[in-house]
Write an enzyme that holds these catalytic residues in place. Structure first.
Site, PDB file in Angstrom:
ATOM      1  N   ASP A 182       0.833  -1.240  -0.170  1.00  0.00           N
ATOM      2  CA  ASP A 182       0.010  -0.142  -0.036  1.00  0.00           C
ATOM      3  C   ASP A 182       0.996   1.187   0.210  1.00  0.00           C
ATOM      4  O   ASP A 182       1.902   1.270   0.443  1.00  0.00           O
ATOM      5  CB  ASP A 182      -0.824   0.179   1.213  1.00  0.00           C
ATOM      6  CG  ASP A 182      -1.839  -1.168   1.157  1.00  0.00           C
ATOM      7  OD1 ASP A 182      -2.129  -1.759   0.194  1.00  0.00           O
ATOM      8  OD2 ASP A 182      -2.362  -1.500   2.359  1.00  0.00           O
TER       9      ASP A 182
HETATM   10  N1  URA Z   1      -1.094  -5.893   3.743  1.00  0.00           N
HETATM   11  C1  URA Z   1      -1.767  -4.594   3.946  1.00  0.00           C
HETATM   12  O1  URA Z   1      -2.839  -4.656   4.147  1.00  0.00           O
HETATM   13  N2  URA Z   1      -0.968  -3.660   3.088  1.00  0.00           N
HETATM   14  C2  URA Z   1       0.081  -3.793   2.527  1.00  0.00           C
HETATM   15  O2  URA Z   1       0.672  -2.961   2.058  1.00  0.00           O
HETATM   16  C3  URA Z   1       0.660  -5.396   2.540  1.00  0.00           C
HETATM   17  C4  URA Z   1       0.035  -6.129   3.128  1.00  0.00           C
END
Ligand code: URA
Length: 237
Positions: A102
């Site tokens: 993310d």
């Molecule tokens: N899980 C998440 O919620 N975000 C990420 O970036 C990676 C794994």
């Protein structure tokens, strides 16, 4: 492969710059001047020179990036900086991130142009561990931890595969999962009535985040790291 594609991949220039370079007579293949952009070459066999310098073809590149927050795991984006743009001079047209973190997640992200290895590393069938350091909004109870480890309902009928939790202190856990569903860690914590305040990926398969890399910095994988990475997904090894 077309000579113009080869020259782009070697970072000699953009498609249009490479056309001009060819027209200017700066490229030779096996000692013959080549001016046509669609001329076919075999990069691992032919001797290709630019301004008299031999171009050594390396088909695949593998980088470990310490992804900073605020950067998107994509090759292009209209609004935010991309992880590929962080590669600066090493940025080749065909590089892409191995999966997604993310925008606000930090830590270990692999970048490559090896589609086959990336595909295998991301396949849930290969059970590649991904470990995250999760900062939670409140302490997890032992029941919460047991539920996270067994599998939780993260919505849309999705139950997560077994995971591992290592509790560090009241607000920090290491969570190891083998899947990569959209916002998976955040949704897992939500499923136990908690919230992710910060998320950092600290390992991917056999690779750990190189602590000497500052956020935004990257380096090539070593031969040893690449061998380990390949052997985690190679069924014949
Ligand atoms: N899980 C998440 O919620 N975000 C990420 O970036 C990676 C794994």
């Amino acid at each position: 492969m077309r000579i113009d594609k080869f020259l782009c991949e070697m970072n000699i220039g953009s498609r249009s710059e490479v056309k001009q370079i060819l027209k200017a007579g700066l490229v030779k293949v096996n000692d013959h001047l080549v001016k046509q952009a669609d001329f076919k070459v075999e990069p691992l066999v032919d001797l290709i020179t630019f301004k008299g310098q031999k171009l050594e073809y390396i088909p695949f590149y593998y980088y470990m990036l310490n992804k900073p927050a605020g950067v998107v795991s994509a090759t292009t984006d209209n609004t935010a900086e991309t992880v590929v743009a962080l590669l600066g001079a090493d940025k080749r047209e065909d590089l892409f991130p191995v999966g997604r973190l993310d925008k606000d997640t930090t830590g270990l992200l692999l970048l490559t142009n090896d589609g086959s290895l990336a595909h295998q590393l991301l396949s849930p069938k290969k059970h590649v561990d991904k470990t995250y350091l999760v900062t939670t909004s409140k302490k997890l109870s032992s029941e919460d931890i047991a539920r996270l480890e067994q599998g939780v309902d993260i919505g849309e009928g999705q139950i997560t595969m077994p995971a591992r939790v290592e509790s560090m202190d009241d607000f920090h856990i290491y969570l190891t999962i083998q899947e990569g569903k959209f916002h998976q860690v955040k949704r897992m914590l939500q499923a136990v009535n908690n919230k992710v305040c910060a998320l950092q990926r600290v390992s991917f398969g056999p690779l750990s985040l190189d602590e000497s890399l500052l956020p935004g910095e990257y380096r090539s994988l070593t031969d040893e790291e690449l061998t380990k990475l390949r052997s985690t997904v190679c069924t014949k090894c």
